[in-house]
Design a protein around this motif. Structure first.
Motif, mmCIF file in Angstrom:
data_model
loop_
_atom_site.group_PDB
_atom_site.id
_atom_site.type_symbol
_atom_site.label_atom_id
_atom_site.label_comp_id
_atom_site.label_asym_id
_atom_site.label_seq_id
_atom_site.Cartn_x
_atom_site.Cartn_y
_atom_site.Cartn_z
ATOM 1 N N GLU A 99 -47.110 42.709 -23.363
ATOM 2 C CA GLU A 99 -47.644 41.446 -22.853
ATOM 3 C C GLU A 99 -49.044 41.177 -23.403
ATOM 4 O OE1 GLU A 99 -47.182 39.917 -18.571
ATOM 5 O OE2 GLU A 99 -49.197 40.805 -18.581
ATOM 6 N N ASN A 100 -49.888 42.189 -23.390
ATOM 7 C CA ASN A 100 -51.246 42.006 -23.896
ATOM 8 C C ASN A 100 -51.252 41.629 -25.373
ATOM 9 O OD1 ASN A 100 -52.423 42.573 -21.417
ATOM 10 N ND2 ASN A 100 -52.697 44.749 -21.864
ATOM 11 N N TYR A 101 -50.340 42.220 -26.133
ATOM 12 C CA TYR A 101 -50.270 41.897 -27.561
ATOM 13 C C TYR A 101 -49.893 40.427 -27.760
ATOM 14 C CZ TYR A 101 -48.964 41.949 -32.470
ATOM 15 O OH TYR A 101 -48.893 41.647 -33.805
ATOM 16 N N VAL A 102 -48.857 39.952 -27.020
ATOM 17 C CA VAL A 102 -48.429 38.558 -27.140
ATOM 18 C C VAL A 102 -49.549 37.617 -26.713
ATOM 19 C CG1 VAL A 102 -46.792 36.823 -26.300
ATOM 20 C CG2 VAL A 102 -45.992 39.124 -26.846
ATOM 21 N N VAL A 103 -50.238 37.964 -25.635
ATOM 22 C CA VAL A 103 -51.346 37.130 -25.162
ATOM 23 C C VAL A 103 -52.426 37.008 -26.240
ATOM 24 C CG1 VAL A 103 -53.267 37.027 -23.503
ATOM 25 C CG2 VAL A 103 -50.950 37.544 -22.712
ATOM 26 N N ASP A 104 -52.756 38.108 -26.880
ATOM 27 C CA ASP A 104 -53.771 38.071 -27.937
ATOM 28 C C ASP A 104 -53.336 37.189 -29.098
ATOM 29 O OD1 ASP A 104 -55.420 39.747 -26.508
ATOM 30 O OD2 ASP A 104 -54.831 41.582 -27.587
ATOM 31 N N VAL A 105 -52.058 37.264 -29.463
ATOM 32 C CA VAL A 105 -51.547 36.435 -30.563
ATOM 33 C C VAL A 105 -51.592 34.961 -30.183
ATOM 34 C CG1 VAL A 105 -49.541 35.919 -31.996
ATOM 35 C CG2 VAL A 105 -50.094 38.291 -31.454
ATOM 36 N N VAL A 106 -51.172 34.655 -28.956
ATOM 37 C CA VAL A 106 -51.202 33.259 -28.492
ATOM 38 C C VAL A 106 -52.628 32.727 -28.505
ATOM 39 C CG1 VAL A 106 -50.846 31.758 -26.483
ATOM 40 C CG2 VAL A 106 -49.105 33.451 -27.091
ATOM 41 N N LEU A 107 -53.570 33.510 -27.984
ATOM 42 C CA LEU A 107 -54.969 33.065 -27.941
ATOM 43 C C LEU A 107 -55.534 32.860 -29.339
ATOM 44 C CD1 LEU A 107 -56.330 35.316 -25.050
ATOM 45 C CD2 LEU A 107 -56.024 32.833 -24.996
ATOM 46 N N LYS A 108 -55.150 33.701 -30.262
ATOM 47 C CA LYS A 108 -55.624 33.565 -31.645
ATOM 48 C C LYS A 108 -55.281 32.187 -32.200
ATOM 49 C CE LYS A 108 -54.439 35.210 -36.271
ATOM 50 N NZ LYS A 108 -53.564 36.145 -37.048
ATOM 51 N N TYR A 109 -54.017 31.777 -32.033
ATOM 52 C CA TYR A 109 -53.589 30.488 -32.564
ATOM 53 C C TYR A 109 -54.115 29.332 -31.721
ATOM 54 C CZ TYR A 109 -50.509 33.071 -35.685
ATOM 55 O OH TYR A 109 -50.018 33.918 -36.666
ATOM 56 N N LEU A 110 -54.228 29.543 -30.426
ATOM 57 C CA LEU A 110 -54.710 28.483 -29.546
ATOM 58 C C LEU A 110 -56.167 28.153 -29.835
ATOM 59 C CD1 LEU A 110 -53.783 26.722 -27.165
ATOM 60 C CD2 LEU A 110 -54.562 28.532 -25.616
ATOM 61 N N HIS A 111 -56.982 29.174 -30.014
ATOM 62 C CA HIS A 111 -58.407 28.953 -30.299
ATOM 63 C C HIS A 111 -58.622 28.337 -31.681
ATOM 64 C CE1 HIS A 111 -59.469 32.281 -27.176
ATOM 65 N NE2 HIS A 111 -59.504 31.089 -26.621
ATOM 66 N N LEU A 159 -48.453 33.488 -19.364
ATOM 67 C CA LEU A 159 -49.214 32.302 -18.960
ATOM 68 C C LEU A 159 -50.421 32.672 -18.108
ATOM 69 C CD1 LEU A 159 -46.414 29.700 -18.138
ATOM 70 C CD2 LEU A 159 -48.350 29.321 -19.668
ATOM 71 N N ARG A 160 -50.220 33.604 -17.183
ATOM 72 C CA ARG A 160 -51.321 33.987 -16.308
ATOM 73 C C ARG A 160 -52.474 34.586 -17.110
ATOM 74 N NH1 ARG A 160 -47.767 36.880 -11.475
ATOM 75 N NH2 ARG A 160 -47.263 34.980 -10.310
ATOM 76 N N LYS A 161 -52.142 35.483 -18.039
ATOM 77 C CA LYS A 161 -53.212 36.148 -18.786
ATOM 78 C C LYS A 161 -53.856 35.221 -19.807
ATOM 79 C CE LYS A 161 -52.061 41.021 -18.248
ATOM 80 N NZ LYS A 161 -51.620 42.284 -18.910
ATOM 81 N N VAL A 162 -53.072 34.343 -20.415
ATOM 82 C CA VAL A 162 -53.652 33.371 -21.340
ATOM 83 C C VAL A 162 -54.640 32.477 -20.590
ATOM 84 C CG1 VAL A 162 -53.150 31.325 -22.731
ATOM 85 C CG2 VAL A 162 -51.760 33.376 -23.008
ATOM 86 N N THR A 163 -54.282 32.073 -19.387
ATOM 87 C CA THR A 163 -55.173 31.236 -18.575
ATOM 88 C C THR A 163 -56.450 32.001 -18.222
ATOM 89 O OG1 THR A 163 -53.288 30.059 -17.628
ATOM 90 C CG2 THR A 163 -55.374 29.900 -16.445
#
Length: 573
Positions: free
Chosen positions: A205-217, A338-342
């Protein structure tokens, strides 16, 4: 052996008592269905469990009603009898499976002794096969439980109910007549079924969150697109928390209508490919990052597969996995992500663009004596809806027209865009209104129903009246199957229907002027007068409206989707 087993139970309870107690614990208060001789004994147990029997007009309608009830209350239940009853319900339950709606289907069946002996009983195929109907339902159920052995029954019930809720799909429970009063361990009822979703593997989960944040930012114009699975798998709180923190523009699909607070400044409208409003289509399709939550890319949900979004610019969050661009992460569920990305998103790094504004509608200068057109009607519904209304739209003009209606906060929208069984909305409306009543919520349930569709399931008007449900029913009288006309056969006889005396139906089905008030509306002035009438808006019970529209008129989105559907139907290899 049976007596010895029973004597070892701490709190022996009957199987039916255990089953219904569990249904009550997970939030069900009413059971839809019809009586039959194989379920009559079990029905006697309902009052003790605090459950009400609805009593529908047929099993198909009951399945539709359980569907609507589940969408409002969280989970629903239907009881039918073996063979004839369950097969009548199977279309409605297939729709629930298709659209991810949790329904517990309990089938009263012949005794285990009759089954073992292969007896030639009524409601069977006469071949001694008592599993044939369960086998049919297995493909539209996420779990099948045949309650044949008292030693296993409590485990089977708990497992089936947990699967039903967590996977948000129907389950099938087969209850033989001789098992209804057999004893099981009632001490288990002291601990409720654990309905919590298992957490993701933390590292994954942490890995996916980091990848999502990378592209989101890094994105220059990110947007959020919310679809049906976000509703069905109960992640709307997480979605709203994300929107509230980021203020990113958010859109919904037709099946996702109602998922987002449409009065929120970030809400941009309904996206459905080529059938979208031009500003909505432009913003979504030109985005360099679409955060898609719970996508279900069916033909009618995408206006004939007309999405124009590259997977390279898309992050898909689902209930069982996530996909970031072209990389898939099985088993990583969207809630935790979603929770961790938020929690972790850096809003200072986000590039936030304002969403497109809703098209301005000018109602002035329109001839009040002229017919009611779809393009005028659906934006005008905005002025009629109230906070926390439940809005049910039937497959056809209503399902597409409602795209142009902006909801007040708290509105729950019900549609059946994927399965698309006409007549579904009448039963679903009854179930939804009862779900609100069982939840002790003072909400109006508003149904927009086509005249052709109404003729399939009109009997449930009697169930609405019987249970004193707070329903406003608009019958769109436009001479037949409009959606089919636009797909093929505008003047074809097979798209015609017999014109009923619709406003007489509430009387036929037991209504009075006090319990079911009737109205006829043919012009814009008449509609405006009705929608602003205080008694019409505030009275309880049924309000039944004949609403006339031209035969060859349809919402723009329906016309575009029907054209795409006709082309898909005509494709050859």
């Amino acid at each position: 052996m049976s007596d010895l087993r029973t004597s070892n139970l701490k709190k022996p309870v009957d199987v039916a008592e255990y089953l219904f107690a569990r249904l009550h614990q997970i939030g069900i208060r009413s059971i839809h269905g019809l009586p039959g001789d194989y379920n009559l004994i079990s029905l006697d147990y309902l009052p003790k469990a605090g459950l009400k029997w609805v009593g529908n007009c047929n099993e198909l309608n009951a399945a539709y009603a359980a569907d609507g009830y589940a969408r409002v209350k969280g989970i629903g239940a239907i009881m039918t009898t073996f063979g004839v009853g369950e097969l009548s319900a199977i279309n409605g339950l297939a729709g629930a499976y298709s659209e991810m709606v949790p329904i517990v289907h309990i089938v009263g069946c012949p005794s285990t002794i009759s089954q073992r002996n292969g007896m030639l009983l009524h409601h069977t195929l006469g071949n001694g096969d008592f599993n044939v109907f369960a086998n049919m339902s297995a493909n539209i159920s996420c779990a099948v439980a045949k309650l044949n052995d008292p030693v296993e029954i409590a485990n089977q019930i708990d497992h089936a109910l947990r699967e039903c809720y967590l996977r948000s799909k129907p389950v099938y429970i087969m209850l033989p007549t001789d098992m209804v009063a057999r004893k099981v361990e009632g001490a288990r009822l002291d601990e409720q079924i654990d309905l919590r979703e298992p957490p993701n593997d933390e590292g994954k989960e942490n890995y996916v969150v980091d990848v999502v944040l990378k592209y989101l930012h890094a994105a220059k114009n990110p947007v959020v697109l919310v679809d049906a699975c976000a509703i069905r798998h109960r992640v709307l709180d997480e979605v709203h928390d994300f929107i509230e923190k980021t203020q990113l523009p958010v859109f919904v699909t037709p099946m996702g209508k109602g998922a987002i607070n449409e009065s929120h400044p970030s809400f941009g409208g309904v996206y459905s490919g080529n059938a979208s409003q031009p500003d909505v289509k432009k913003m979504v399709e030109e985005s360099d990052l679409v955060l898609s939550v719970g996508a279900l890319k069916s033909d009618f949900n995408t206006a004939g597969f007309s999405y124009r979004m590259s997977q390279l610019n898309t992050i898909d969050l689902h209930s069982t996995h996530c996909v970031v661009r072209y990389s898939e992460y099985p088993g990583v569920k969207m809630r935790g992500v979603l929770r961790k990305v938020t929690d972790k998103v850096d809003v200072k790094q986000l590039k936030v663009s304002p969403p497109p504004k809703a098209p301005a509608i000018d109602f002035k200068g329109i001839d009040g004596k002229s017919p009611i057109l779809q393009s005028w009607f659906w934006p005008h519904v905005n002025t009629f809806l109230k906070e926390n209304d439940i809005v049910v739209t039937e497959t056809g003009t209503a399902n597409f027209g409602i795209w142009d209606t902006r909801f007040p906060p708290g509105v729950t929208a019900l549609n059946q865009t994927l399965w698309g069984s006409i007549g579904w909305a009448v039963g679903a409306c009854q179930g939804a209104a009862l779900g609100a009543k069982d939840a002790e919520q003072d909400r109006r349930t508003i149904l927009f129903e086509g005249d052709g569709s109404l003729q399939l399931t009109a009997q449930e008007i009697s169930t609405m009246i019987r249970h004193k449900l707070n329903i406003i029913l608009f019958v769109i009288c436009n001479d037949g199957y409009t959606i089919e006309r636009f797909i093929h056969g505008m003047e074809a006889e097979y798209n015609d229907i017999v014109e009923w005396k619709y406003k007489d139906l509430p009387t036929v089905f037991g209504g009075t002027d006090d319990t079911a008030r009737k109205y006829v509306v043919k012009t814009k002035d008449e509609l405006e007068a009705l929608l602003t009438d205080k008694d019409f808006n505030e009275r309880k019970g049924m309000r039944f409206v004949e609403l006339y529209m031209p035969k060859e008129d349809a919402p723009r989105s329906l016309q575009l989707t029907a054209e795409a559907s006709a082309k898909n139907n005509a494709k050859a290899e």
